[in-house]
Motif scaffolding. Sequence first.
Motif, short mmCIF file in Angstrom:
data_model
loop_
_atom_site.label_atom_id
_atom_site.label_comp_id
_atom_site.label_asym_id
_atom_site.label_seq_id
_atom_site.Cartn_x
_atom_site.Cartn_y
_atom_site.Cartn_z
N ALA A 124 0.85 -1.20 0.00
CA ALA A 124 0.00 0.00 0.00
C ALA A 124 0.88 1.25 0.00
N GLU A 125 0.39 2.29 -0.61
CA GLU A 125 1.16 3.54 -0.72
C GLU A 125 1.64 4.03 0.64
N ARG A 126 0.79 3.90 1.65
CA ARG A 126 1.16 4.45 2.96
C ARG A 126 2.24 3.65 3.66
N HIS A 127 2.59 2.48 3.11
CA HIS A 127 3.65 1.68 3.70
C HIS A 127 4.94 1.75 2.88
N THR A 128 5.00 2.72 1.99
CA THR A 128 6.23 2.93 1.22
C THR A 128 6.67 4.38 1.37
N THR A 129 7.92 4.62 1.02
CA THR A 129 8.50 5.96 1.15
C THR A 129 9.14 6.35 -0.19
N GLY A 130 8.99 7.60 -0.56
CA GLY A 130 9.58 8.07 -1.81
C GLY A 130 11.05 8.40 -1.66
N SER A 131 11.66 8.73 -2.77
CA SER A 131 13.07 9.12 -2.79
C SER A 131 13.18 10.64 -2.81
N SER A 132 14.34 11.14 -2.35
CA SER A 132 14.56 12.59 -2.36
C SER A 132 14.66 13.14 -3.78
N ILE A 133 15.12 12.32 -4.73
CA ILE A 133 15.31 12.82 -6.11
C ILE A 133 14.67 11.94 -7.18
N MET A 134 14.20 10.73 -6.81
CA MET A 134 13.65 9.82 -7.82
C MET A 134 12.15 9.66 -7.58
N PRO A 135 11.32 10.34 -8.34
CA PRO A 135 9.89 10.38 -8.05
C PRO A 135 9.16 9.05 -8.23
N GLN A 136 9.79 8.11 -8.94
CA GLN A 136 9.12 6.84 -9.19
C GLN A 136 9.26 5.84 -8.04
N LYS A 137 10.10 6.15 -7.06
CA LYS A 137 10.44 5.16 -6.04
C LYS A 137 9.30 4.91 -5.05
N ARG A 138 9.17 3.63 -4.67
CA ARG A 138 8.24 3.21 -3.61
C ARG A 138 9.03 2.30 -2.69
N ASN A 139 9.79 2.88 -1.80
CA ASN A 139 10.75 2.12 -1.00
C ASN A 139 10.09 1.47 0.23
N PRO A 140 10.42 0.21 0.50
CA PRO A 140 9.86 -0.50 1.68
C PRO A 140 10.65 -0.16 2.94
#
Length: 348
Positions: A124-140
């Motif tokens: 789920a989106e709320r369980h991922t974190t974005g990157s400071s410079i890479m907008p496509q990232k969905r980091n666990p």
Amino acid sequence: NTVCPGFTHMQPAMVTSWGHWTMSWLPRVLRHVRRLSAILNELAVCPLGAAASFGTGWPIDRRHTAKLLGFREPTTSGADGIQSRGELEADYAHALAQMLSHLSSIGQDIILLSTPPRQWLRLAERHTTGSSIMPQKRNPDFAEVTRARAAAASAYLQSLMTQITGTPSGYNRDSQWAKYQVFDAADNADGGPELFAEVIAELEVDGAAMKAACDQGFLTATDIADHIAHSRNLPFRSAYKVLGAAVQEAEREGSLTREAMNKALRSAGVDDLSAPEWASLEDFSALLEKRDQIGNPAPARTLAAVDRLGDEIYGEIDEIRRQRAQADESLRRLWAELQELSGQSVSN
């Protein structure tokens, strides 16, 4: 019923189901609850009245004070109640370290199965974190942070064990530092189970992608070897050798075909596999149904295991809740007795 690859050594191993995979998390939960319940049971004896280890000449009633404070009974050895400081804290820290270790393992599974080229799970989106410079990232990030917390939990446990090792009998001031360690250990683990419950509840599972992945990595090799051993009356070691030769021959193609299998069988002087036999060995769901033993991937067995483990987990939790209610009632009686003794209202 959701077919997926199973792994050992991070390599494709055998066909299993996502239900069987995740069901394997439940015995860990049960052991965590049982550890905590066992610690509560050990904590249910009251050291009050042992004084500095050696008792007191005052005419106190240790049973009465233990009852008022919600304990089962006073400690049988007053001295042990003092010099065991740090021991139960270490047991608690061990339970937390085991819990975080298991959560980090579950988190690692989720990372591996939600990251290309295996995108079988979606967080789920709320369980991922974005990157400071890479907008496509969905980091666990939650899973990565849990790995770090698991390492910290082991450190707290090691610190506690070192702290209480070799201390002489009687009270020693260094045992007070066990309190700092156990509080920090509890803070470090706080919220972990709740977070993972949310993550798992909101996971999206791509069953079609999981099933498609079962066509790679020769995941049916063991099932074929079992079938040949059973149907051709061969020792399993002989069937194993035939399968090894067939897989080696088929590696260039990337998948094991009936033709390659029959070529290996003929070389070993074993009867060919018929088309219906081969079709049954390519039916992943049928392969799972054959593993119809307690705790194994046949869907009905998986469901039975989930039900049983769930009942055991909630049974343990109910016992903990009962103990907590008993302690709350003891505190209520304590405040009532204080109020009666003082002759005035006493607030808790």
